[in-house]
Design an enzyme around this catalytic site. Structure first.
Site, PDB file in Angstrom:
ATOM      1  NE  ARG A 118      60.919 -83.123 -67.017  1.00 59.71           N
ATOM      2  CZ  ARG A 118      61.357 -81.845 -67.689  1.00 59.71           C
ATOM      3  NH1 ARG A 118      60.560 -80.726 -67.711  1.00 59.71           N
ATOM      4  NH2 ARG A 118      62.439 -81.702 -68.065  1.00 59.71           N
ATOM      5  CB  SER A 121      65.413 -87.441 -68.252  1.00 58.72           C
ATOM      6  OG  SER A 121      66.137 -86.370 -69.028  1.00 58.72           O
ATOM      7  CD  GLU A 150      61.751 -86.541 -66.687  1.00 55.85           C
ATOM      8  OE1 GLU A 150      61.913 -86.269 -67.823  1.00 55.85           O
ATOM      9  OE2 GLU A 150      62.433 -85.833 -65.897  1.00 55.85           O
TER      10      GLU A 150
END
Length: 309
Positions: free
Chosen positions: A168, A217, A299
């Protein structure tokens, strides 16, 4: 400093509200919003811009909380001139403003498998910057090169040797604006690829609050990592699971809620402020750490200034 901004060919707007440009529909104004006419316009503008002026490249706001006090400096937002998609053999090159879903569909039309992009919210520039992925595939697995303009206006090409990919995240230089991305996909039957994407969409819509105001998310999965920085997607430890075990599914703060449908999704139920959303996220992080000793990592990107109290 703002009195000496360069004059571009594109649109430069003072005090532009950013709430309407983010999927969560929150956030204060940008000091300046710049929508360049083309790559040359952007390069010339950045080269002439005072180096002390902050620059933030913004995608479609799908993975972003802009704080209520807004953003200082210049927010760069790419528009239609940066949405083209071309196919050459097994290579797909798309403008950074092209939506991930559109890139996946165009690739499938050409018999190229980039189906993992279909359910990822946002645009391809953002997908590269955060090494987005799902179903066991990441942008890093397909990345060939990217055209970017650095903060000083220099145009350059980044290849795999120039970018460090991790779960990520990437180390793309701060202030750099991604113009286009080239990905390589495997071959497949076009009809079968489109059918697979329809199945993925159905699964997503059955398990995630896709009709609500969310930013995808909220936290990264606290999963294991390999030596290459890839996450172990088969790991049992998922963000939604530790949030549930901390008793935070459905938790609220102001107009913000951790979704009842999927507890790793922050939702604007109506009238939420950025402070509500970020504050609730921090409450979740605190409770998870207190109850399980696990430190969740955001995130969603959070940028800008809080409102002065």
């Amino acid at each position: 400093m703002t009195d000496q901004l360069p004059t571009p060919r594109g649109r430069l707007t003072a005090g532009k509200e950013l709430s309407g440009l983010t999927w969560l529909r929150v956030g204060g104004p940008a000091e300046w919003l710049f929508q360049p006419a083309d790559a040359e316009d952007l390069a010339d503008f950045l080269a002439a811009l005072d180096p002390a002026m902050p620059v933030f490249p913004m995608g479609v706001g799908s993975n972003l909380i802009v704080r209520d006090g807004g953003m200082r400096g210049v927010v760069v937002k790419l528009g239609r001139p940066f949405m083209d998609i071309t196919v050459d053999g097994d290579l797909v090159t798309a403008g950074a403003a092209a939506l991930d879903a559109r890139v996946a569909r165009a690739a499938a039309d050409a018999g190229i498998d980039l189906t993992f992009l279909r359910t990822i919210p946002g645009s391809l520039g953002g997908a590269l910057r955060m090494n987005a992925g799902c179903y066991g595939s990441y942008v890093a697995d397909h990345f060939v090169s990217a055209e970017v303009i650095l903060r000083d206006g220099t145009a350059t090409t980044l290849t795999r040797d120039d970018i460090q990919f991790a779960y990520r995240q990437t180390d793309i230089p701060e202030g750099a604006t991604i113009l286009s991305v080239t990905l390589r996909g495997g071959s497949g039957d076009s009809a079968a690829l489109h059918a697979r994407m329809e199945e993925q969409l159905a699964k997503r819509d059955a398990t995630q609050p896709t009709k609500a105001l969310t930013a995808g998310s909220t936290f990264r999965n606290p999963a294991g990592f390999s030596s290459t920085g890839r996450a172990d997607d088969t790991h049992d430890l998922k963000a939604w699971k530790v949030i549930d075990e901390a008793g935070m599914r459905g938790a609220t703060r102001g107009g913000a809620q951790m979704s009842e449908m999927h507890s790793n999704f922050l939702v604007n139920k109506g009238g939420a402020t950025a402070a509500d959303l970020e504050g609730l996220g921090e409450e979740v992080r605190k409770r998870v750490f207190q109850t399980q000793g696990i430190e969740l990592v955001w995130e969603i990107m959070r940028v800008g200034e809080p409102v002065d109290k």
